[in-house]
Design an enzyme around this catalytic site. Structure first.
Site, short mmCIF file in Angstrom:
data_model
loop_
_atom_site.label_atom_id
_atom_site.label_comp_id
_atom_site.label_asym_id
_atom_site.label_seq_id
_atom_site.Cartn_x
_atom_site.Cartn_y
_atom_site.Cartn_z
N GLY A 78 0.86 -1.18 0.00
CA GLY A 78 0.00 0.00 0.00
C GLY A 78 0.89 1.22 0.00
N CYS A 90 5.15 -6.20 1.87
CA CYS A 90 5.53 -4.78 1.95
C CYS A 90 4.70 -4.06 3.03
CB CYS A 90 5.41 -4.13 0.57
SG CYS A 90 6.28 -2.58 0.48
N TYR A 91 3.82 -3.14 2.65
CA TYR A 91 2.98 -2.48 3.66
C TYR A 91 2.22 -3.52 4.47
CZ TYR A 91 -0.72 0.30 5.76
OH TYR A 91 -1.58 0.88 6.66
N HIS A 148 8.78 -7.71 -2.77
CA HIS A 148 7.60 -8.10 -3.56
C HIS A 148 7.81 -9.44 -4.26
CE1 HIS A 148 5.18 -4.45 -3.13
NE2 HIS A 148 6.35 -3.85 -2.98
N GLU A 184 5.71 -11.10 -5.85
CA GLU A 184 4.83 -11.25 -7.02
C GLU A 184 5.45 -10.71 -8.31
OE1 GLU A 184 4.55 -9.20 -4.56
OE2 GLU A 184 3.61 -7.29 -5.10
N SER A 201 -19.27 -8.09 -29.65
CA SER A 201 -18.52 -7.07 -30.39
C SER A 201 -17.44 -7.70 -31.26
CB SER A 201 -17.86 -6.13 -29.39
OG SER A 201 -16.80 -6.80 -28.71
N GLY A 202 -17.14 -8.98 -31.01
CA GLY A 202 -16.04 -9.61 -31.73
C GLY A 202 -14.74 -9.48 -30.95
N GLY A 203 -14.76 -8.76 -29.83
CA GLY A 203 -13.59 -8.71 -28.94
C GLY A 203 -13.48 -10.03 -28.18
N VAL A 204 -12.34 -10.23 -27.52
CA VAL A 204 -12.09 -11.50 -26.84
C VAL A 204 -13.17 -11.79 -25.78
CG1 VAL A 204 -10.40 -12.84 -25.53
CG2 VAL A 204 -9.62 -11.03 -27.05
N ASP A 205 -13.47 -10.80 -24.96
CA ASP A 205 -14.34 -11.07 -23.81
C ASP A 205 -15.76 -11.45 -24.24
OD1 ASP A 205 -12.07 -10.20 -22.61
OD2 ASP A 205 -12.88 -8.28 -21.95
N SER A 206 -16.34 -10.64 -25.13
CA SER A 206 -17.73 -10.97 -25.50
C SER A 206 -17.76 -12.25 -26.34
CB SER A 206 -18.42 -9.81 -26.21
OG SER A 206 -17.83 -9.52 -27.45
N SER A 207 -16.68 -12.51 -27.09
CA SER A 207 -16.66 -13.74 -27.90
C SER A 207 -16.61 -14.98 -27.02
CB SER A 207 -15.43 -13.76 -28.82
OG SER A 207 -15.50 -12.71 -29.75
N LYS A 240 -7.76 -11.76 -17.85
CA LYS A 240 -7.71 -11.83 -19.31
C LYS A 240 -7.01 -13.10 -19.82
CE LYS A 240 -8.59 -9.20 -22.98
NZ LYS A 240 -9.75 -8.31 -23.07
#
Ligand code: XMP
Length: 510
Positions: free
Chosen positions: A54, A81-82, A168, A170, A222-228, A366
């Site tokens: 943080g 960290c924080y 960190h 990660e 829309s043809g984008g990854v998410d809606s497809s 994603k």
């Protein structure tokens, strides 16, 4: 399902922490510290909790805090960290401001602990980014690692299964970060690691099959990854009860509308309605030059077209959306309902009545959505499609939008993409496209003077699109693209390459 809580104290890497946990096949969810009560944490029976970093000092009166009883729940905790400093402060240790300067960047870590640092060399590189440090560990805790400047780079209380690391784990700069997180998850929390995005999707399909049986479900594709991916997943679950509405606003890339239609309707047999609304959008955009106004018009018109289509259905029971986990987190609403416009251009239709919203990807990152897309057989071009703004070429044509300009830009953009793809067999830029500027310049063709438009080419590399570097494309690729565009696209007499990074420029020109 075993799960880990990532308790978010405002650190910049909170999503990365959750992704790293999921890479270990353990489900992780991020909750903001001020939106999850202790009683809820107890109820959810998490296998472990990660406190994120943080921006604050634990001694700031406004610094984010949590109920100290969290340390007594018997749930293993790792503070980062924080988060580590907060554990120290909550448990009676001491945190001080660094007198000899803060630590930032790659730092040599000397660690010794059979649990958290199992299979980690005694000396390895870690990533530090802090000013305060833990100067005295709480009673019952031991110092497990140090650096030259930091007397407590890691601490732990094996008995209570509570740990803290100043660095960190990660970020990839921490050489053994993955191992350290692995140790926490498997040796401390006792996770089994049986979570997988593809299995998760398979289970979701089963459950939607029962839950949505006989209901009419509508999705804006829309043809984008998410809606497809959302469309295919629901199609697997409920088949023809799903209807996808694909609004082609005429501002798509060359051939894209047909590609989306063919993929979904012919290849997958999805019930798809394509609305060719190009003329209608052009009329609305006529004479408009101002970028935000264009965006607004495109967004609003999109919703109107979608609503008109939806109304033809009569009652819509369920509206489905391709919202993904980062949208949920970034909305700041944590687990509460989030409503994202289907492709970020407008809002949610306000005149369609529906009973419920279904967001099958709302728990997935994603890269996980892409995994699910691959599992469902979505073509590579769609799974790995580069981002394309909702308002489409509308924000890549500077000044007024006309049919001729759209056609010219579609050609120029297709040529540029072809040349970039031909030049890069390995990693391509993360986004690459052409822009039609509003500038005419003088040219010469044969013996005649020309006065055509200037096309700008843009290619960027980026991790998150918040910042971006312009890509060092091979000169040969730029040369081929430039020569083909000026030769093959009427009305274009000059091509320039955009060498601006973000910031100060943005990726798009408008
Ligand atoms: P900028 O231009 O803000 O772009 O640096 C960052 C990323 O966002 C995309 N972008 C949009 N996406 N609607 C969208 O859905 C929009 O209005 C929009 N504007 C920019 C851009 O393509 C890049 O990937």
């Amino acid at each position: 399902m075993e799960k880990i809580l990532v308790l978010d104290f405002g650190g910049q890497y909170n999503q990365l922490i959750a992704r790293r946990v999921r890479e270990e096949h353990v489900y992780a969810e991020i909750r903001s510290f001020d939106r999850v009560a202790l009683s809820e944490i107890e109820r959810e029976s998490y296998k472990g909790i990660l406190f994120t970093g943080g921006p604050n000092s634990v001694y700031d009166p406004d610094s984010p805090r949590y109920d100290p009883r969290i340390l007594d729940l018997g749930i293993p905790i790792l503070g980062i960290c924080y988060g580590a400093q907060l554990i120290a402060a909550m448990a009676g240790g001491e945190v001080s401001g660094a007198e000899n300067g803060s630590e930032y960047g790659k730092t040599l870590l000397k660690a010794d602990d059979p649990v958290l640092f199992r299979d980690v060399p005694a000396e390895s590189v870690c990533w530090m980014s802090h000013t305060d440090f833990i100067s005295s560990v709480p009673r019952g805790f031991k110092v497990l690692a140090v650096t030259d400047k930091c007397p407590c780079a890691a601490m732990g209380c094996a008995e209570k299964k509570i740990y803290g690391v100043q660095f960190h784990p990660e970020v990839t700069h921490t050489a053994c970060g993955k191992q350290i997180l692995h140790n926490f998850l498997f040796s401390v929390c006792g996770c089994k690691g049986d979570w997988d995005a593809a299995d998760y999707a398979a289970r979701a399909i089963e459950s939607y099959r029962t839950r949505l049986k006989g209901k009419k479900v509508l999705l804006a594709l829309s043809g984008g990854v998410d809606s497809s991916v959302a469309a295919l997943l629901l199609h697997r679950a409920i088949g023809q009860d799903l209807t996808c509405v694909f609004v082609d606003h005429g501002l798509l890339r060359k051939g894209e509308g047909d590609f989306v239609e063919n993929t979904f309707r012919k290849r997958f047999g999805v019930n798809l309605i394509r609305v060719d609304a190009g003329e209608r959008f052009l009329r609305k955009l006529s004479g408009v030059r101002e970028p935000e106004k264009k965006r607004r018009i495109i967004g609003e018109e999109f919703i109107r077209v979608f609503e008109e289509e939806a109304r033809k259905f009569g009652r819509v029971h369920v509206l489905a959306q391709g919202t993904i986990y980062p949208d949920v987190i970034e909305s700041g609403k944590g687990a509460s309902a989030v409503i994202k416009s289907h492709h970020n251009v407008g809002g949610l239709p306000d005149t369609i009545a529906f009973d419920e919203i279904v967001e099958p990807l709302r728990d997935l990152f994603k890269d996980e959505v892409r995994r699910v897309g691959t599992m469902l057989g979505l073509p590579r071009e769609l799974v790995w499609r580069q981002p394309f703004p909702g308002p489409g070429l509308g924000v890549r044509i500077i000044g007024e939008i006309t049919g001729e300009k759209i056609a010219a830009l579609q050609e120029a953009d297709a040529i540029f993409r072809e040349e970039v793809e031909a030049a890069h067999d390995g990693k391509r830029p993360d986004q690459y496209f052409a822009v039609l500027t509003d500038t005419h310049t003088v040219g010469v063709m044969g013996d005649a003077r020309t006065y055509g438009y200037t096309v700008a080419l843009r290619a960027v590399s980026t991790d998150d699109f918040m910042t971006a570097e312009w890509s060092r494309l091979p000169y040969e690729a730029l040369e081929r693209a430039s020569s083909r565009i000026t030769n093959e696209v009427p009305g274009i007499s000059r091509v320039v390459y955009d060498v601006s990074s973000k910031p100060p420029a943005t990726v798009e020109w408008e």
